[in-house]
Design an enzyme around this catalytic site. Structure first.
Site, PDB file in Angstrom:
ATOM      1  N   ALA A  82       7.174  -3.695   9.114  1.00  0.00           N
ATOM      2  CA  ALA A  82       8.159  -3.458  10.172  1.00  0.00           C
ATOM      3  C   ALA A  82       8.513  -4.776  10.859  1.00  0.00           C
ATOM      4  CB  ALA A  82       7.589  -2.470  11.187  1.00  0.00           C
ATOM      5  N   VAL A 114       0.831  -1.209   0.000  1.00  0.00           N
ATOM      6  CA  VAL A 114       0.000   0.000   0.000  1.00  0.00           C
ATOM      7  C   VAL A 114       0.866   1.260   0.000  1.00  0.00           C
ATOM      8  CG1 VAL A 114      -1.688   1.310   1.346  1.00  0.00           C
ATOM      9  CG2 VAL A 114      -1.854  -1.188   1.249  1.00  0.00           C
ATOM     10  N   MET A 115       1.796   1.350   0.925  1.00  0.00           N
ATOM     11  CA  MET A 115       2.587   2.580   1.073  1.00  0.00           C
ATOM     12  C   MET A 115       3.674   2.685   0.011  1.00  0.00           C
ATOM     13  SD  MET A 115       1.307   4.342   3.507  1.00  0.00           S
ATOM     14  CE  MET A 115       2.500   5.514   4.143  1.00  0.00           C
ATOM     15  N   GLY A 116       4.388   1.588  -0.224  1.00  0.00           N
ATOM     16  CA  GLY A 116       5.507   1.620  -1.152  1.00  0.00           C
ATOM     17  C   GLY A 116       5.071   1.968  -2.573  1.00  0.00           C
ATOM     18  N   GLU A 170      -1.942  10.686  17.783  1.00  0.00           N
ATOM     19  CA  GLU A 170      -3.081  10.302  16.931  1.00  0.00           C
ATOM     20  C   GLU A 170      -4.073   9.438  17.736  1.00  0.00           C
ATOM     21  OE1 GLU A 170      -1.788   8.600  13.103  1.00  0.00           O
ATOM     22  OE2 GLU A 170      -3.254   7.011  13.430  1.00  0.00           O
ATOM     23  N   TYR A 171      -3.549   8.504  18.517  1.00  0.00           N
ATOM     24  CA  TYR A 171      -4.421   7.682  19.374  1.00  0.00           C
ATOM     25  C   TYR A 171      -5.227   8.579  20.314  1.00  0.00           C
ATOM     26  CZ  TYR A 171      -2.541   2.897  18.610  1.00  0.00           C
ATOM     27  OH  TYR A 171      -2.192   1.672  18.105  1.00  0.00           O
ATOM     28  N   HIS A 218      12.762   4.938  53.396  1.00  0.00           N
ATOM     29  CA  HIS A 218      13.257   5.584  52.165  1.00  0.00           C
ATOM     30  C   HIS A 218      13.591   7.058  52.380  1.00  0.00           C
ATOM     31  CE1 HIS A 218      12.646   2.085  49.730  1.00  0.00           C
ATOM     32  NE2 HIS A 218      11.384   1.972  50.112  1.00  0.00           N
ATOM     33  N   HIS A 254       4.069  10.794  17.131  1.00  0.00           N
ATOM     34  CA  HIS A 254       2.970  11.240  16.255  1.00  0.00           C
ATOM     35  C   HIS A 254       1.800  10.257  16.365  1.00  0.00           C
ATOM     36  CE1 HIS A 254       0.701  10.665  12.529  1.00  0.00           C
ATOM     37  NE2 HIS A 254       0.816  11.966  12.326  1.00  0.00           N
ATOM     38  N   ASN A 255       2.113   8.971  16.279  1.00  0.00           N
ATOM     39  CA  ASN A 255       1.043   7.975  16.312  1.00  0.00           C
ATOM     40  C   ASN A 255       0.372   7.922  17.688  1.00  0.00           C
ATOM     41  OD1 ASN A 255       2.021   7.485  13.767  1.00  0.00           O
ATOM     42  ND2 ASN A 255       1.894   5.279  13.935  1.00  0.00           N
ATOM     43  N   LYS A 308       7.977   9.686  14.784  1.00  0.00           N
ATOM     44  CA  LYS A 308       6.778   9.073  14.181  1.00  0.00           C
ATOM     45  C   LYS A 308       5.988   8.311  15.243  1.00  0.00           C
ATOM     46  CE  LYS A 308       3.727   7.621  11.311  1.00  0.00           C
ATOM     47  NZ  LYS A 308       3.614   6.324  10.719  1.00  0.00           N
ATOM     48  N   SER A 366       3.901   9.539   7.406  1.00  0.00           N
ATOM     49  CA  SER A 366       2.496   9.513   7.831  1.00  0.00           C
ATOM     50  C   SER A 366       1.599  10.113   6.762  1.00  0.00           C
ATOM     51  CB  SER A 366       2.299  10.290   9.127  1.00  0.00           C
ATOM     52  OG  SER A 366       0.908  10.302   9.437  1.00  0.00           O
ATOM     53  N   GLY A 367       0.403   9.592   6.706  1.00  0.00           N
ATOM     54  CA  GLY A 367      -0.576  10.116   5.755  1.00  0.00           C
ATOM     55  C   GLY A 367      -1.368   9.007   5.091  1.00  0.00           C
TER      56      GLY A 367
HETATM   57  P1  NDP Z   1       1.685  -3.824   3.013  1.00  0.00           P
HETATM   58  O1  NDP Z   1       1.283  -4.989   3.830  1.00  0.00           O
HETATM   59  O2  NDP Z   1       0.728  -3.253   2.040  1.00  0.00           O
HETATM   60  O3  NDP Z   1       3.016  -4.225   2.198  1.00  0.00           O
HETATM   61  C1  NDP Z   1       4.068  -4.872   2.842  1.00  0.00           C
HETATM   62  C2  NDP Z   1       5.260  -4.939   1.900  1.00  0.00           C
HETATM   63  O4  NDP Z   1       6.336  -5.548   2.611  1.00  0.00           O
HETATM   64  C3  NDP Z   1       5.012  -5.794   0.662  1.00  0.00           C
HETATM   65  O5  NDP Z   1       5.661  -5.200  -0.423  1.00  0.00           O
HETATM   66  C4  NDP Z   1       5.676  -7.117   1.038  1.00  0.00           C
HETATM   67  O6  NDP Z   1       6.134  -7.861  -0.058  1.00  0.00           O
HETATM   68  C5  NDP Z   1       6.865  -6.624   1.820  1.00  0.00           C
HETATM   69  N1  NDP Z   1       7.412  -7.653   2.682  1.00  0.00           N
HETATM   70  C6  NDP Z   1       6.846  -8.186   3.780  1.00  0.00           C
HETATM   71  N2  NDP Z   1       7.655  -9.096   4.323  1.00  0.00           N
HETATM   72  C7  NDP Z   1       8.770  -9.140   3.548  1.00  0.00           C
HETATM   73  C8  NDP Z   1       9.970  -9.868   3.610  1.00  0.00           C
HETATM   74  N3  NDP Z   1      10.218 -10.744   4.589  1.00  0.00           N
HETATM   75  N4  NDP Z   1      10.894  -9.658   2.641  1.00  0.00           N
HETATM   76  C9  NDP Z   1      10.663  -8.775   1.670  1.00  0.00           C
HETATM   77  N5  NDP Z   1       9.546  -8.029   1.564  1.00  0.00           N
HETATM   78  C10 NDP Z   1       8.617  -8.229   2.499  1.00  0.00           C
HETATM   79  O7  NDP Z   1       2.207  -2.731   4.049  1.00  0.00           O
HETATM   80  P2  NDP Z   1       2.106  -1.141   4.004  1.00  0.00           P
HETATM   81  O8  NDP Z   1       2.536  -0.674   2.665  1.00  0.00           O
HETATM   82  O9  NDP Z   1       0.808  -0.715   4.553  1.00  0.00           O
HETATM   83  O10 NDP Z   1       3.187  -0.756   5.111  1.00  0.00           O
HETATM   84  C11 NDP Z   1       4.576  -0.721   4.852  1.00  0.00           C
HETATM   85  C12 NDP Z   1       5.243  -0.043   6.034  1.00  0.00           C
HETATM   86  O11 NDP Z   1       4.733   1.296   6.137  1.00  0.00           O
HETATM   87  C13 NDP Z   1       4.933  -0.700   7.386  1.00  0.00           C
HETATM   88  O12 NDP Z   1       6.026  -0.565   8.237  1.00  0.00           O
HETATM   89  C14 NDP Z   1       3.774   0.116   7.907  1.00  0.00           C
HETATM   90  O13 NDP Z   1       3.659   0.055   9.311  1.00  0.00           O
HETATM   91  C15 NDP Z   1       4.171   1.498   7.431  1.00  0.00           C
HETATM   92  N6  NDP Z   1       3.078   2.466   7.316  1.00  0.00           N
HETATM   93  C16 NDP Z   1       1.854   2.092   6.826  1.00  0.00           C
HETATM   94  C17 NDP Z   1       0.828   3.029   6.734  1.00  0.00           C
HETATM   95  C18 NDP Z   1      -0.505   2.674   6.177  1.00  0.00           C
HETATM   96  O14 NDP Z   1      -1.417   3.513   6.270  1.00  0.00           O
HETATM   97  N7  NDP Z   1      -0.690   1.502   5.585  1.00  0.00           N
HETATM   98  C19 NDP Z   1       1.044   4.426   7.153  1.00  0.00           C
HETATM   99  C20 NDP Z   1       2.375   4.721   7.569  1.00  0.00           C
HETATM  100  C21 NDP Z   1       3.343   3.761   7.664  1.00  0.00           C
HETATM  101  P3  NDP Z   1       5.221  -9.020  -0.729  1.00  0.00           P
HETATM  102  O15 NDP Z   1       4.296  -8.317  -1.674  1.00  0.00           O
HETATM  103  O16 NDP Z   1       6.186  -9.880  -1.427  1.00  0.00           O
HETATM  104  O17 NDP Z   1       4.487  -9.702   0.392  1.00  0.00           O
END
Ligand code: NDP
Length: 472
Positions: free
Chosen positions: A77, A14-16, A189-190, A448, A185-186, A182, A129-130
């Site tokens: 994470a 989602v984020m990437g 947010e809570y 004490h 921040h969270n 961060k 964040s966002g």
């Molecule tokens: P997703 O679950 O959508 O995506 C997770 C990504 O991590 C996928 O690309 C997955 O690859 C990869 N991944 C997981 N395990 C491994 C591994 N062992 N080796 C290689 N790649 C791996 O997560 P989000 O995009 O939501 O979150 C990503 C980060 O951003 C997290 O740390 C999250 O806490 C943080 N974040 C998320 C927010 C949100 O609103 N969603 C907001 C702010 C921060 P594959 O497709 O192969 O499984």
């Protein structure tokens, strides 16, 4: 070997995926890689290949980048971050930059920074964040770590970040400062979400307001000093009809709140640092109580809960209570940031933190512009509630805030965050509290020692059992 990509994103969830699209939309060439190749293929098929360099292996990704290389990790994470660092680290060269943009625990970031430095890699832990929309259109970004990385990543991140009071990215400081920021921040947010939840239940259960009336109030607040993303979406939520029924959708939702842990981390850190954080901790506890459904059901069977109406409560009082409690919560959160910064040598600029939270992130709010101004007026401000303009607002709000908390308690409507914030402010400005009795108890059972008001520099111990007793 080096290529022409400006930046890389690993992890296209989602984020990437959205962050990669964001970088691309600013004219950057983005190398992308995901563990499951089909996810990379899907991104390009869905959004076009131009501006992306799809890489199936870490080696390919490294080769696609200009030097020094900037690689942003957006993976789950925890262990996934270590796994990805292990797979890419061996292909990077001294001076290359690894940016963890996930919600990593700051202590993990500090451990990884040290390991990366041993290989002459520059490590950055960057809170983002966002949510999904922020990642695509402009998030708030909180980088920290190896200071040498900042001049390189700054122009890249400034292109992608939200614009509020300036661009919403700032160097937070050394080590785990970015992820610590961060985390706080969270936590904030809570607190904000819990406070809004409490005024929502007061409107619905206490005042008996229907959904359109509640929405009108939240909309009105969103035009005033409470104007914020969370108030805005709350207005939208309470006004939304259940697509499978006649009433508000929010009333059809099981009241069991989820949590991924960053709020809890904030509370744990506060306890460890000795910084009081009652509003955020009340919010974390409230989510935990909500998730114990079986226990709640059993408790209701033996302790039935009757909720009384409180028609005398004024909506204006609710606004005052919400605003004041929010202010108290932010004061606590910034206190934790300041303390951590001092203890860990992060060098966090609190005014800058407030500034980069003015847009892009979940807690974005007009209010944060004023928080920034308070820290600009006095960078050493010990607590936000001591800023003269905030102090004046608090003083004005206190009578209404007390009426709200008292009415809620009598009516049986739980307001843990509103009341914890109020107790905090009463303790903070109290001259003498319960500590004198606690010191006496500690001295009685544990020798004490305690210090007398008339001789504060000399700790003394008393044989309490032998003292003469006062009688009526
Ligand atoms: P997703 O679950 O959508 O995506 C997770 C990504 O991590 C996928 O690309 C997955 O690859 C990869 N991944 C997981 N395990 C491994 C591994 N062992 N080796 C290689 N790649 C791996 O997560 P989000 O995009 O939501 O979150 C990503 C980060 O951003 C997290 O740390 C999250 O806490 C943080 N974040 C998320 C927010 C949100 O609103 N969603 C907001 C702010 C921060 P594959 O497709 O192969 O499984």
């Amino acid at each position: 070997m080096s290529g022409n990509a400006d930046i890389a994103v690993i992890g296209l969830g989602v984020m990437g995926a959205n962050l990669a699209r964001n970088f691309r939309s600013r004219g950057l060439t983005v190398a992308v890689h995901n563990r499951r190749t089909e996810v990379t293929e899907h991104l390009l098929a869905e959004h076009g290949a131009e501006g992306f360099v799809a890489c199936t292996t870490p080696e390919e990704l490294v080769a696609a980048l200009k030097t020094p290389r900037v690689v942003v990790l957006m993976v789950t994470a925890g262990q996934a971050v270590d796994a990805v660092i292990a797979s890419i680290g061996e292909h990077l060269e001294p001076g290359d930059i690894l940016v963890d943009g996930g919600n990593s625990h700051y202590a993990d970031t500090e451990r990884r920074s040290v390991a990366a430095a041993a290989h002459d890699l520059l490590y950055v832990g960057m809170g983002v964040s966002g949510g999904e929309e922020g990642a695509l259109l402009g998030p708030s970004m909180m980088p920290g770590g190896d200071t040498r990385a900042w001049p390189v990543i700054r122009p890249l991140m400034e292109k992608a970040a939200a614009v509020g009071q300036g661009t919403c990215v700032a160097w937070c400081g050394r080590g785990g400062a970015g992820h610590y920021t961060k985390m706080v921040h969270n936590g904030i947010e809570y607190g904000d979400m819990q406070l809004l939840g409490e005024v929502f239940t007061l409107m619905r259960d206490g005042l008996g307001m229907d959904a359109p009336a509640q929405a009108e109030v939240f909309e009105g607040w969103n035009r005033g000093r409470l104007s914020s993303f969370l108030v805005e979406i709350t207005a939208g939520i309470v006004a939304s009809r259940d697509p499978q029924g006649a009433g508000p959708l929010v009333d059809a939702i099981l009241d069991e709140a989820g949590q991924k842990g960053t709020g809890r981390w904030t509370s744990v850190q506060a306890v460890e640092a000795g910084v009081p954080l009652p509003t955020i901790t009340a919010a974390v506890d409230a989510r935990a109580i909500s998730s114990r459904r079986a226990q709640r059901t059993a408790a209701r069977a033996v302790l039935p809960r009757g909720v009384a109406r409180i028609p005398e409560l004024a909506v204006e009082d609710l606004e005052q209570a919400l605003y004041a409690a929010k202010l108290a919560s932010y004061a606590q959160g910034f206190d934790l940031l300041r303390t951590a910064s001092e203890e860990r040598g992060y060098g966090i600029d609190l005014g800058e933190v407030a500034r980069i939270w003015t847009a892009g992130c979940i807690i974005r709010a007009a209010f944060l512009g004023r928080v920034r101004e308070a820290f600009q007026r006095d960078p050493e401000l010990p607590s936000l509630v001591l800023d003269p303009s905030f102090a004046e607002e608090l003083a004005t709000a206190l009578p209404a805030w007390r009426r709200v908390v008292a009415a809620a308690v009598i009516a049986g409507i739980p307001v843990p965050a509103l009341s914890a914030s109020l107790a905090w402010i009463d303790q903070v400005r109290g001259e003498r509290g319960a500590a004198q009795l606690i010191q006496a108890q500690r001295d009685w059972f544990g020798a004490h020692t305690y210090r007398r008001l008339d001789a504060p520099d000399a700790p003394i111990h008393t044989d309490w059992a032998s003292l003469e007793r006062l009688h009526r």
